[in-house]
Every structure is written in structure tokens, then in C-alpha cells.
Design a protein around this motif. Sequence first.
Motif, mmCIF file in Angstrom:
data_model
loop_
_atom_site.group_PDB
_atom_site.id
_atom_site.type_symbol
_atom_site.label_atom_id
_atom_site.label_comp_id
_atom_site.label_asym_id
_atom_site.label_seq_id
_atom_site.Cartn_x
_atom_site.Cartn_y
_atom_site.Cartn_z
ATOM 1 N N SER A 117 0.859 -1.176 0.000
ATOM 2 C CA SER A 117 0.000 0.000 0.000
ATOM 3 C C SER A 117 0.896 1.226 0.000
ATOM 4 O O SER A 117 2.092 1.136 0.308
ATOM 5 C CB SER A 117 -0.919 0.004 1.234
ATOM 6 O OG SER A 117 -1.600 1.241 1.381
ATOM 7 N N SER A 118 0.337 2.374 -0.317
ATOM 8 C CA SER A 118 1.098 3.626 -0.261
ATOM 9 C C SER A 118 0.908 4.343 1.071
ATOM 10 O O SER A 118 1.494 5.406 1.291
ATOM 11 C CB SER A 118 0.660 4.563 -1.399
ATOM 12 O OG SER A 118 -0.706 4.912 -1.252
ATOM 13 N N SER A 119 0.104 3.782 1.972
ATOM 14 C CA SER A 119 -0.241 4.434 3.233
ATOM 15 C C SER A 119 0.285 3.629 4.417
ATOM 16 O O SER A 119 -0.117 2.489 4.628
ATOM 17 C CB SER A 119 -1.764 4.588 3.345
ATOM 18 O OG SER A 119 -2.145 4.914 4.661
ATOM 19 N N ASP A 120 1.147 4.241 5.206
ATOM 20 C CA ASP A 120 1.651 3.569 6.405
ATOM 21 C C ASP A 120 0.532 3.326 7.406
ATOM 22 O O ASP A 120 0.541 2.325 8.120
ATOM 23 C CB ASP A 120 2.759 4.405 7.057
ATOM 24 C CG ASP A 120 4.060 4.368 6.262
ATOM 25 O OD1 ASP A 120 4.274 3.381 5.517
ATOM 26 O OD2 ASP A 120 4.850 5.325 6.370
ATOM 27 N N ASN A 161 5.454 -0.466 1.744
ATOM 28 C CA ASN A 161 4.952 0.790 1.201
ATOM 29 C C ASN A 161 5.585 0.978 -0.173
ATOM 30 O O ASN A 161 6.801 1.167 -0.292
ATOM 31 C CB ASN A 161 5.319 1.957 2.125
ATOM 32 C CG ASN A 161 4.673 3.265 1.687
ATOM 33 O OD1 ASN A 161 4.679 3.609 0.508
ATOM 34 N ND2 ASN A 161 4.119 3.995 2.637
ATOM 35 N N TYR A 162 4.764 0.908 -1.221
ATOM 36 C CA TYR A 162 5.317 0.931 -2.568
ATOM 37 C C TYR A 162 5.783 2.311 -3.002
ATOM 38 O O TYR A 162 6.492 2.446 -4.005
ATOM 39 C CB TYR A 162 4.344 0.336 -3.591
ATOM 40 C CG TYR A 162 3.021 1.055 -3.762
ATOM 41 C CD1 TYR A 162 2.932 2.221 -4.511
ATOM 42 C CD2 TYR A 162 1.855 0.547 -3.199
ATOM 43 C CE1 TYR A 162 1.716 2.867 -4.693
ATOM 44 C CE2 TYR A 162 0.639 1.186 -3.370
ATOM 45 C CZ TYR A 162 0.572 2.349 -4.111
ATOM 46 O OH TYR A 162 -0.628 2.980 -4.278
ATOM 47 N N ARG A 163 5.427 3.344 -2.254
ATOM 48 C CA ARG A 163 5.989 4.664 -2.552
ATOM 49 C C ARG A 163 7.418 4.760 -2.004
ATOM 50 O O ARG A 163 8.292 5.371 -2.619
ATOM 51 C CB ARG A 163 5.120 5.769 -1.970
ATOM 52 C CG ARG A 163 3.748 5.882 -2.622
ATOM 53 C CD ARG A 163 3.161 7.259 -2.504
ATOM 54 N NE ARG A 163 1.789 7.304 -2.980
ATOM 55 C CZ ARG A 163 1.437 7.381 -4.260
ATOM 56 N NH1 ARG A 163 2.380 7.414 -5.187
ATOM 57 N NH2 ARG A 163 0.157 7.422 -4.598
ATOM 58 N N SER A 164 7.637 4.164 -0.856
ATOM 59 C CA SER A 164 8.981 4.142 -0.281
ATOM 60 C C SER A 164 9.896 3.186 -1.029
ATOM 61 O O SER A 164 11.117 3.394 -1.096
ATOM 62 C CB SER A 164 8.914 3.721 1.197
ATOM 63 O OG SER A 164 8.086 4.599 1.936
ATOM 64 N N PRO A 176 9.763 1.852 -4.653
ATOM 65 C CA PRO A 176 9.137 1.778 -5.985
ATOM 66 C C PRO A 176 9.414 0.457 -6.705
ATOM 67 O O PRO A 176 8.562 -0.055 -7.436
ATOM 68 C CB PRO A 176 9.762 2.960 -6.735
ATOM 69 C CG PRO A 176 10.209 3.901 -5.664
ATOM 70 C CD PRO A 176 10.638 3.033 -4.523
ATOM 71 N N TRP A 216 9.306 -2.567 -5.794
ATOM 72 C CA TRP A 216 8.883 -3.489 -4.738
ATOM 73 C C TRP A 216 8.882 -4.948 -5.196
ATOM 74 O O TRP A 216 8.902 -5.857 -4.363
ATOM 75 C CB TRP A 216 7.503 -3.115 -4.214
ATOM 76 C CG TRP A 216 6.449 -2.845 -5.244
ATOM 77 C CD1 TRP A 216 6.104 -1.629 -5.757
ATOM 78 C CD2 TRP A 216 5.593 -3.808 -5.887
ATOM 79 N NE1 TRP A 216 5.083 -1.770 -6.678
ATOM 80 C CE2 TRP A 216 4.748 -3.089 -6.774
ATOM 81 C CE3 TRP A 216 5.450 -5.193 -5.792
ATOM 82 C CZ2 TRP A 216 3.783 -3.724 -7.565
ATOM 83 C CZ3 TRP A 216 4.504 -5.829 -6.577
ATOM 84 C CH2 TRP A 216 3.674 -5.097 -7.448
ATOM 85 N N THR A 234 1.069 -1.599 -12.273
ATOM 86 C CA THR A 234 1.655 -2.520 -11.300
ATOM 87 C C THR A 234 2.091 -3.861 -11.894
ATOM 88 O O THR A 234 2.894 -4.575 -11.283
ATOM 89 C CB THR A 234 0.642 -2.799 -10.162
ATOM 90 O OG1 THR A 234 -0.623 -3.169 -10.735
ATOM 91 C CG2 THR A 234 0.459 -1.578 -9.286
#
Length: 338
Positions: free
Chosen positions: A193-196, A212-215, A217, A219, A243
Amino acid sequence: MRVFQVEDNWSMENARIGSRPDPLPGPGEIRIKMKASALNYRDLIVPERGYGSRMKTLPLIMLSDGVGIVESLGEGVKHLRVGDRVCPLFFQSWIRGGEPNKKKLLLSLGCEMDGTMAEFMVLPEGGVALAPVHLDDLEASSLPTAAVTAWRALVTESGVKPGDKVLVQGTGGVSLFALQFAKILGAYVILISSSDDKLSKVRAMGVDETLNYRSIPEWGKRVREIAGGDGVDHIVEVGGQGTLPQSLRSIRTGGTISLIGVLAGGKMDIPLGPIVTRHVRLQGITVGNRDDFSNMAKAIAHHRLHPAIDRTFAFDEIHHALEHLSSGQHFGKITIKH
């Protein structure tokens, strides 16, 4: 009766609360007093005629998820009784099991035929299934689309078994049902997810590993490492174009990717070689049939599972509910109390 329907022209602006005559059941039919409905991503697409010419002519009552009480019976109804609590099935043309085909996928609620956002529904007796008794109305309303989709992907089509490694994307309805089903099947579950904050919530639901796929990329590489180097056995793919490249890096040779959504783009822009050379199974999933629902409901009842409900809105707050869905901030299902 009060309904929420698309009127006059295809657009969200023309989706409004209106009225229709109360329906009466004919032979083999039941009338259901609807108690609750639930939203799915498709409900943002339907008002714009996003499924093309196959859609019902206007007006169209919206939504495909719901639950209600059988209020009256038409002549010849054999297996239901007044007072039974039932969920209308997503596909009214795919009642019995077996493989999907064009005919079975012909009629879905809230698209090719009127949906659940009405005070009453009249459906054939075979077009509904009993809701698990331990769930409240809001929880039960969330099952027909997202839950059956997750069940079909993991159980009917793929036979996930104890020890399998499953990757789940996001925290919407299908994803959280997939998490719950994978865990009762004995699988090891990784969720991205992008939300912790959302990742914290799924850890409380029993997920084994989160990313976290924003942290991170890239993944896909990290997922393979977590899975032991070979990759995961199954992926619940809801992103699509954005994705799939990372999913292909995550999946093991011979693994299965269930393509359920296209939230990150609907076009195929990926290298196809790895799918072929690594014998990857890429399968599309479009909900399921009554057998899927009934088998799923038994498992939900046996394990006393409860769907994750994000927020509940009143009937006349439906536009606010759709806006909340569009924001992507929800965790689990958004429900409507009738």
C-alpha cells in the motif's frame, strides 16, 4: 419506492434519487425489502456508460451489492421463505457453477439490469443466496461483488493451499477480502500500500509482511526476497498497467496472477516474454456464481469472519459516498444504509 438511478443522460450529474412503482413478484420470483447496499469501483464508471452498449437503457438503478429480507413470494417459489435474509447475486445470468462463458456473463446488477439501490427488488428465486447469519446488514451487503471476486480468484480458480505465498495489492474491498481468505487457507500474505496508516491496520488483521510501494518503488525485488528468492505463488492484481511490471518480478515461475482491477491503467504495456518463458498464468477474474457465493458464505460463517467496513452513509448521502470512494481514502467497504 425510492431508488437511486441514472436518468435522462449518461453522467454522474444525472444520477439522482427518484421513485418508481413498487414491484410485485411473478411466478418463481421473490420480493426483497432491501436493508443495505455497498459500493464498488465500477459504480464510478457506470454513470458515464463506461461498459458501453451492453448496458441497460436509462433509467438504470445503480449498485451491485446489497442485502435484504424476503418480503413476499411469487407462485412456485420452493426454497425460500418470507423473512429469509438474502444477498442478490452479481450475475443474474450465472446462477449455477461451471466455467464462465458469454451467456453467463450477460446480466449483472447495476449495469445490464437494475441494481440494489432501491427500497424493493424483485428477482428470480435462484438469483439470491442466503447471507451469513452472524453478519449485520452492512457487513452482509458487502459480499456479492468484492468478496466473491476474491474467493473466485484464490479458491475456485487457483486452489491456494497452506504454505502458499500470496501478494495482495491495496486495501480496498477485494484486497482485504483476499487477505482474510488467504489467511484462513493457511497462506503467507504480503500486502502493499502507499499508506503507512493502512499498512498498520492490515497488520492488525494478521498480514505477515507489508511494503509501502511509494517508499520502495521497485517493490517486486523486495517481494521476491521476502518470499525466499523464488517469488510468490499468487498475486491479487488490482492495479493493472501501473503494477503488472512489478508483479511479474514478484511472481515465481509457474505462479498465478489474478487480474481483478485496472486502477493504475487499463492498457497492456509490459514485456510478454517473462510470462511465456516463466510459465506464468495471467487470469482475468469477473466475480463469480452462486456456488462461489455459497461456498464462500460457509467459510465466512465457519471462521466467523467480519468484512472491513470503512464508512456507512444514509440513502440520501449516496453522492457523498461515491465521492469518498473516488478519493481512494477508504479502507475496506463503503456501505449505504437503506
